[in-house]
Scaffold this active site. Structure first.
Site, PDB file in Angstrom:
ATOM      1  N   HIS A 136       0.828  -1.209   0.000  1.00 20.63           N
ATOM      2  CA  HIS A 136       0.000   0.000   0.000  1.00 20.63           C
ATOM      3  C   HIS A 136       0.860   1.257   0.000  1.00 20.63           C
ATOM      4  CE1 HIS A 136      -4.057  -1.654   0.539  1.00 20.63           C
ATOM      5  NE2 HIS A 136      -3.478  -2.604   1.230  1.00 20.63           N
ATOM      6  N   ALA A 176     -32.209  -1.820   5.851  1.00 20.41           N
ATOM      7  CA  ALA A 176     -31.359  -2.832   5.222  1.00 20.41           C
ATOM      8  C   ALA A 176     -31.185  -2.574   3.731  1.00 20.41           C
ATOM      9  CB  ALA A 176     -31.974  -4.210   5.431  1.00 20.41           C
ATOM     10  N   THR A 181     -25.350   8.146   0.594  1.00 20.98           N
ATOM     11  CA  THR A 181     -24.425   9.009  -0.142  1.00 20.98           C
ATOM     12  C   THR A 181     -24.511  10.463   0.299  1.00 20.98           C
ATOM     13  OG1 THR A 181     -26.048   9.368  -1.901  1.00 20.98           O
ATOM     14  CG2 THR A 181     -24.533   7.508  -2.171  1.00 20.98           C
TER      15      THR A 181
END
Length: 206
Positions: A136, A176, A181
């Site tokens: 990474h 659920a 966003t």
């Protein structure tokens, strides 16, 4: 008789092995976090790519079954008191994820404050190749990140995704399968893709 004793002995041995494995996993999680009285269950996984235990903080009484991951370039996860992180849930941070007190996060929930990869396709391909060779990256580059804040007393149901830059207000419920966003106000039920407010919750639901 002998067969029964052998079966009992085998079962006891298996339980002991599982118990030792749980203790080993819990000890590893403790080394990678600042734990103020939380519990790491056998399914818990901590990936602290900064090797800085101050960057993952667990409050008292919280139970962790899912994965907590912070990237080497940045990221911090703070979980308040008496929270629950369900099995298969992933909290990945490249900036900051802050969770209040008494927050219930069900299984298979994704909370990610980062896009994880670059928008530009050429840059993304080169970056991925470099990561497979060298691990990474230590620098974020053009990867987009934005903090996530989840208020006290929130309930997030299974299979929910919460994306970068989102604040969820106190006492909210996320149904659920929703994808969050945008910000969600306090004490509402939100659902859908993208998640939208369906109704206000009664004061007695607090």
């Amino acid at each position: 008789m002998i067969r029964d004793i052998l079966i009992f002995g085998i079962r006891l041995f298996k339980k002991l092995i599982f118990k030792l494995s749980d203790l080993e996993n819990s000890a590893l999680c403790e080394k990678l976090t600042t734990n103020n009285g939380g519990v790491f269950l056998s399914q818990a996984s901590i990936t602290n790519l900064q090797n800085d235990k101050k960057k993952i903080i667990i409050g008292k009484g919280s139970h962790i079954r899912g994965q907590l991951l912070i990237y080497p370039y940045d990221g911090k996860i703070t979980i308040g008191d008496y929270c629950y992180i369900g099995e298969g849930s992933r909290l990945w941070s490249g900036e900051s994820i802050t969770i209040g007190n008494n927050v219930l996060i069900s299984h298979n929930v994704n909370i990610m404050d980062t896009n994880a990869h670059e928008i530009d396709s050429v840059e993304r391909a080169l970056s991925y190749r470099d990561m497979t060779l060298n691990g990474h990256p230590l620098n974020k580059g053009s990867v987009q990140t934005a903090s996530i804040v989840i208020g006290n007393d929130v309930w997030i149901n299974f299979n929910v995704s919460i994306l970068k830059g989102v604040t969820i207000g106190q006492g909210a419920i996320i149904a659920a399968g929703s994808v969050v966003t945008h910000n969600i106000p306090p004490y509402v039920l939100a659902a859908g893709v993208p998640a939208k407010v369906l109704k206000n919750l009664n004061i007695n639901d607090k």
